[in-house]
Motif scaffolding. Structure first.
Motif, PDB file in Angstrom:
ATOM      1  N   THR A  43       0.842  -1.206   0.000  1.00 40.67           N
ATOM      2  CA  THR A  43       0.000   0.000   0.000  1.00 40.67           C
ATOM      3  C   THR A  43       0.879   1.260   0.000  1.00 40.67           C
ATOM      4  N   TRP A  44       1.924   1.230   0.840  1.00 40.78           N
ATOM      5  CA  TRP A  44       2.813   2.387   0.881  1.00 40.78           C
ATOM      6  C   TRP A  44       3.606   2.527  -0.412  1.00 40.78           C
ATOM      7  N   LYS A  45       3.922   1.422  -1.059  1.00 44.91           N
ATOM      8  CA  LYS A  45       4.637   1.479  -2.343  1.00 44.91           C
ATOM      9  C   LYS A  45       3.797   2.196  -3.392  1.00 44.91           C
ATOM     10  N   VAL A  46       2.485   1.835  -3.433  1.00 44.16           N
ATOM     11  CA  VAL A  46       1.577   2.503  -4.375  1.00 44.16           C
ATOM     12  C   VAL A  46       1.517   3.998  -4.076  1.00 44.16           C
ATOM     13  N   LEU A  47       1.442   4.328  -2.782  1.00 42.78           N
ATOM     14  CA  LEU A  47       1.355   5.729  -2.372  1.00 42.78           C
ATOM     15  C   LEU A  47       2.646   6.482  -2.693  1.00 42.78           C
ATOM     16  N   ALA A  48       3.787   5.857  -2.397  1.00 42.84           N
ATOM     17  CA  ALA A  48       5.074   6.529  -2.585  1.00 42.84           C
ATOM     18  C   ALA A  48       5.427   6.715  -4.052  1.00 42.84           C
ATOM     19  N   GLU A  49       4.771   5.975  -4.943  1.00 44.35           N
ATOM     20  CA  GLU A  49       5.053   6.113  -6.371  1.00 44.35           C
ATOM     21  C   GLU A  49       3.927   6.838  -7.103  1.00 44.35           C
ATOM     22  N   ASP A  50       3.083   7.529  -6.349  1.00 47.62           N
ATOM     23  CA  ASP A  50       1.994   8.301  -6.955  1.00 47.62           C
ATOM     24  C   ASP A  50       2.579   9.394  -7.854  1.00 47.62           C
ATOM     25  N   GLU A  51       1.989   9.573  -9.028  1.00 46.48           N
ATOM     26  CA  GLU A  51       2.504  10.543 -10.018  1.00 46.48           C
ATOM     27  C   GLU A  51       2.494  11.976  -9.487  1.00 46.48           C
ATOM     28  N   VAL A  52       1.516  12.298  -8.624  1.00 44.66           N
ATOM     29  CA  VAL A  52       1.432  13.655  -8.077  1.00 44.66           C
ATOM     30  C   VAL A  52       2.690  13.992  -7.284  1.00 44.66           C
ATOM     31  N   LEU A  53       3.180  13.021  -6.489  1.00 44.65           N
ATOM     32  CA  LEU A  53       4.365  13.244  -5.669  1.00 44.65           C
ATOM     33  C   LEU A  53       5.596  13.493  -6.522  1.00 44.65           C
ATOM     34  N   TRP A  54       5.796  12.647  -7.536  1.00 48.42           N
ATOM     35  CA  TRP A  54       7.011  12.755  -8.351  1.00 48.42           C
ATOM     36  C   TRP A  54       6.958  13.942  -9.299  1.00 48.42           C
ATOM     37  N   TYR A  55       5.745  14.314  -9.727  1.00 44.78           N
ATOM     38  CA  TYR A  55       5.608  15.525 -10.537  1.00 44.78           C
ATOM     39  C   TYR A  55       5.977  16.758  -9.712  1.00 44.78           C
ATOM     40  N   LEU A  57       7.916  16.824  -7.117  1.00 46.22           N
ATOM     41  CA  LEU A  57       9.367  16.767  -6.880  1.00 46.22           C
ATOM     42  C   LEU A  57      10.136  17.338  -8.067  1.00 46.22           C
ATOM     43  N   CYS A  58       9.692  16.969  -9.277  1.00 49.10           N
ATOM     44  CA  CYS A  58      10.310  17.500 -10.508  1.00 49.10           C
ATOM     45  C   CYS A  58      10.246  19.022 -10.521  1.00 49.10           C
ATOM     46  N   GLN A  59       9.077  19.559 -10.213  1.00 51.58           N
ATOM     47  CA  GLN A  59       8.893  21.008 -10.231  1.00 51.58           C
ATOM     48  C   GLN A  59       9.734  21.684  -9.145  1.00 51.58           C
ATOM     49  N   ARG A  60       9.779  21.054  -7.967  1.00 54.79           N
ATOM     50  CA  ARG A  60      10.510  21.611  -6.833  1.00 54.79           C
ATOM     51  C   ARG A  60      12.015  21.690  -7.125  1.00 54.79           C
ATOM     52  N   GLU A  61      12.533  20.707  -7.855  1.00 52.99           N
ATOM     53  CA  GLU A  61      13.963  20.672  -8.143  1.00 52.99           C
ATOM     54  C   GLU A  61      14.317  21.404  -9.440  1.00 52.99           C
ATOM     55  N   GLY A  62      13.303  22.014 -10.068  1.00 53.32           N
ATOM     56  CA  GLY A  62      13.572  22.861 -11.234  1.00 53.32           C
ATOM     57  C   GLY A  62      13.634  22.130 -12.556  1.00 53.32           C
ATOM     58  N   TYR A  63      13.196  20.884 -12.602  1.00 52.32           N
ATOM     59  CA  TYR A  63      13.219  20.133 -13.854  1.00 52.32           C
ATOM     60  C   TYR A  63      11.870  20.268 -14.557  1.00 52.32           C
ATOM     61  N   GLN A  80      14.445  10.764 -12.782  1.00 46.08           N
ATOM     62  CA  GLN A  80      15.710  10.018 -12.866  1.00 46.08           C
ATOM     63  C   GLN A  80      16.486  10.401 -14.129  1.00 46.08           C
ATOM     64  N   ASP A  81      15.766  10.520 -15.263  1.00 45.91           N
ATOM     65  CA  ASP A  81      16.421  10.905 -16.522  1.00 45.91           C
ATOM     66  C   ASP A  81      17.023  12.304 -16.423  1.00 45.91           C
ATOM     67  N   CYS A  82      16.275  13.233 -15.847  1.00 44.97           N
ATOM     68  CA  CYS A  82      16.761  14.613 -15.718  1.00 44.97           C
ATOM     69  C   CYS A  82      18.006  14.666 -14.848  1.00 44.97           C
ATOM     70  N   ARG A  83      18.008  13.921 -13.756  1.00 42.84           N
ATOM     71  CA  ARG A  83      19.180  13.928 -12.861  1.00 42.84           C
ATOM     72  C   ARG A  83      20.383  13.266 -13.525  1.00 42.84           C
ATOM     73  N   ALA A  84      20.121  12.201 -14.287  1.00 49.95           N
ATOM     74  CA  ALA A  84      21.217  11.532 -14.999  1.00 49.95           C
ATOM     75  C   ALA A  84      21.829  12.463 -16.049  1.00 49.95           C
ATOM     76  N   LYS A  85      20.976  13.207 -16.777  1.00 51.14           N
ATOM     77  CA  LYS A  85      21.477  14.163 -17.774  1.00 51.14           C
ATOM     78  C   LYS A  85      22.293  15.267 -17.113  1.00 51.14           C
ATOM     79  N   GLU A  86      21.817  15.729 -15.950  1.00 50.53           N
ATOM     80  CA  GLU A  86      22.533  16.780 -15.228  1.00 50.53           C
ATOM     81  C   GLU A  86      23.917  16.295 -14.793  1.00 50.53           C
ATOM     82  N   ARG A  87      23.994  15.049 -14.300  1.00 44.36           N
ATOM     83  CA  ARG A  87      25.295  14.488 -13.901  1.00 44.36           C
ATOM     84  C   ARG A  87      26.230  14.359 -15.097  1.00 44.36           C
ATOM     85  N   THR A  88      25.665  13.910 -16.245  1.00 46.95           N
ATOM     86  CA  THR A  88      26.478  13.764 -17.458  1.00 46.95           C
ATOM     87  C   THR A  88      27.001  15.113 -17.925  1.00 46.95           C
TER      88      THR A  88
END
Length: 500
Positions: A43-55, A57-63, A80-88
């Motif tokens: 149940t917590w896995k479903v909650l922790a991977e909710d699209e609203v949360l990760w969207y 997070l993306c906005q908060r980190e400027g991506y 994950q893709d945005c952070r990988a590109k930033e590291r590269t």
């Protein structure tokens, strides 16, 4: 807690919470905490991977700032893709991995001034030509800027004195006091043209708005379009001394605000109001200037014979007109300052004592001092982890700010007068001080012999996984649309690619 529908409830320790309420709690967690919560239960896995949360997070980190939640099916992967590109990109910057191009215009003769905005570079030449390059496109194509209809008469055209560009306009000021304004949407002929009676000493263009300021003689003029798009003189100021530096305050709402430094006086010029003196100390001339939306930073030359009156950087609030802080204490003149592009509470400066310094404005202390350029620093810009500096000797240096170490350097003839970079690209310009070189018949048809006199613009692209020294050379990028026909202009990235 009353939770009638078990499918919409989330177990939270010894109670059951509605899904929406649990989601609100999880919104305070970061990436690492969400990953740990996902391992607690299904149940917590479903909650922790909710699209609203990760969207969020993306906005908060400027991506991906200009996106909506429906634009992506999996925001966790997108982050994950945005952070990988930033590291590269950071790795590419540090190791100089990418491609470098020379932006040249053979018919322009000697380079006079360069400016850039969002990857689009503008250059003015002694031939009177103004050229654009859009480094965001693979072949650098950009609108062609033509002079006014009446100026195409035979005979030498006046040299370009200054060029400026923002997201919508390009502006050029000429030696004869002429100013041309072009729209980047339309290109070709200017949308506005005006004339000063004397030589123009400084030119400024608003970061986003459509306001242009020029200083000529003891006059500062501001031109902008009205509500119907007709250009007019918005403001005109008479000042006491000749202007050395001119900047428009970015992000201003309403009437444009201009900051002018004239020898030892700094003026705040606002339309429909009399000009206000922001700073004035007799005998202490201003040596550099930059402005942000709320503050102005400028270097002031001290009295050389008094030890307590060394050269300093002064920071003024534009709202109160008061000096906020004085920083630095150097025997050399501050030759460049960058406030607008620096991270919050940070200031990057260059000095004739050969050092690049970064200051924390909250503590008025120097965070790092880098011995950089043996003839003095001429341009500087920084972000949250790196500093790029240019010197009078023609060297461009990239520094790791935290470590205080030089990552790499590039050299070209002539002083570095312009530096601009974003996350993935860098534009630098080496501009000659001598516009009419002695002993060089620059008017001859064969311009190839005078390459050393011209100056050069470099465009670096770090999102390309290719070593700069191995990148496709400019000699191999001809599109065959050049008027000139020198042999070094003809080449192909792969032989016979475009020949059928």
């Amino acid at each position: 807690s009353d939770c009638s529908d078990e499918s919409s409830c989330v177990p939270f320790f010894d109670i059951q919470l509605p899904y929406e309420l649990a989601l609100k709690i999880f919104q305070y967690l970061g990436r690492t905490e969400l990953g740990r919560c996902a391992q607690v239960s299904r149940t917590w896995k479903v909650l922790a991977e909710d699209e609203v949360l990760w969207y969020s997070l993306c906005q908060r980190e400027g991506y991906l700032p200009d996106t909506s939640i429906s634009d992506c099916s999996c925001w966790k992967l997108a982050l994950q893709d945005c952070r990988a590109k930033e590291r590269t990109l950071r790795t590419n910057w540090k190791n100089r991995i990418g491609a470098v191009s020379q932006l040249q215009y053979e018919l322009g003769k000697v380079l006079c001034d360069v400016h850039s905005c969002d990857g689009v570079a503008i250059a003015g030449y002694t031939s009177g030509d103004v050229r654009l390059w859009d480094t965001r496109t693979w072949d650098y194509t950009a609108p062609i800027l033509e002079p006014t209809c009446g100026s195409a008469d035979p005979g030498p055209q006046p040299h370009v004195s200054f060029v400026r560009i923002n997201s919508s306009l390009a502006v050029a000021a000429y030696e004869d006091g002429t100013v041309n304004v072009w729209s980047l949407m339309i290109g070709r002929e200017p949308i506005h043209h005006y004339q000063h009676n004397q030589r123009i000493q400084a030119l400024a263009l608003g970061l986003r708005g459509a306001a242009v300021a020029t200083a000529s003689g003891f006059e500062v003029k501001v031109e902008s379009p009205d509500d119907r798009g007709y250009w007019q003189t918005t403001a005109q100021f008479e000042i006491q001394k000749l202007v050395n530096f001119l900047h428009m305050v970015p992000g201003g709402v309403g009437k444009p605000v201009t900051i002018a430094a004239a020898e030892d006086i700094v003026y705040l010029l606002k339309a429909e109001e009399p000009g206000r003196v922001l700073h004035s100390v007799y005998g202490q001339p201003v040596t550099c200037l930059d402005v942000s939306a709320s503050e102005a930073a400028f270097g002031v030359k001290g009295f050389g014979w008094l030890l307590n009156e060394t050269n300093k950087i002064l920071l003024y609030s534009l709202e109160t007109g008061q000096c906020v802080t004085k920083i630095g204490s150097s025997l050399g003149d501050f030759s460049c300052v960058n406030l607008q592009d620096s991270p919050p509470w940070m200031l990057a400066t260059g000095n004739k004592d050969r050092r690049v310094r970064v200051y924390d404005l909250r503590r008025s202390t120097s965070l790092c001092s880098l011995y950089a350029h043996h003839l003095g620093v001429s341009a500087v810009q920084m972000d949250d982890w790196k500093i790029v500096s240019g010197g009078e000797e023609g060297l461009v240096c990239v520094w790791d700010q935290r470590m205080g170490t030089k990552l790499w350097e590039m050299h070209a003839r002539h002083p570095v007068r312009h530096i601009w970079f974003n996350t993935h690209s860098l534009i630098t310009a080496n501009i000659p001080d001598e516009k009419s070189p002695r002993g060089a018949s620059i008017m001859d048809d064969d311009l190839t012999a005078h390459r050393r006199h011209r100056g050069i613009i470099y465009a670096y692209e770090f999102s390309v996984d290719q070593l700069a020294r191995e990148s496709t050379l400019p000699i191999c990028r001809s599109s065959y649309d050049e008027v000139t026909g020198y042999n070094y202009n003809i080449g192909l990235a792969v032989p016979y690619d475009n020949i059928r």
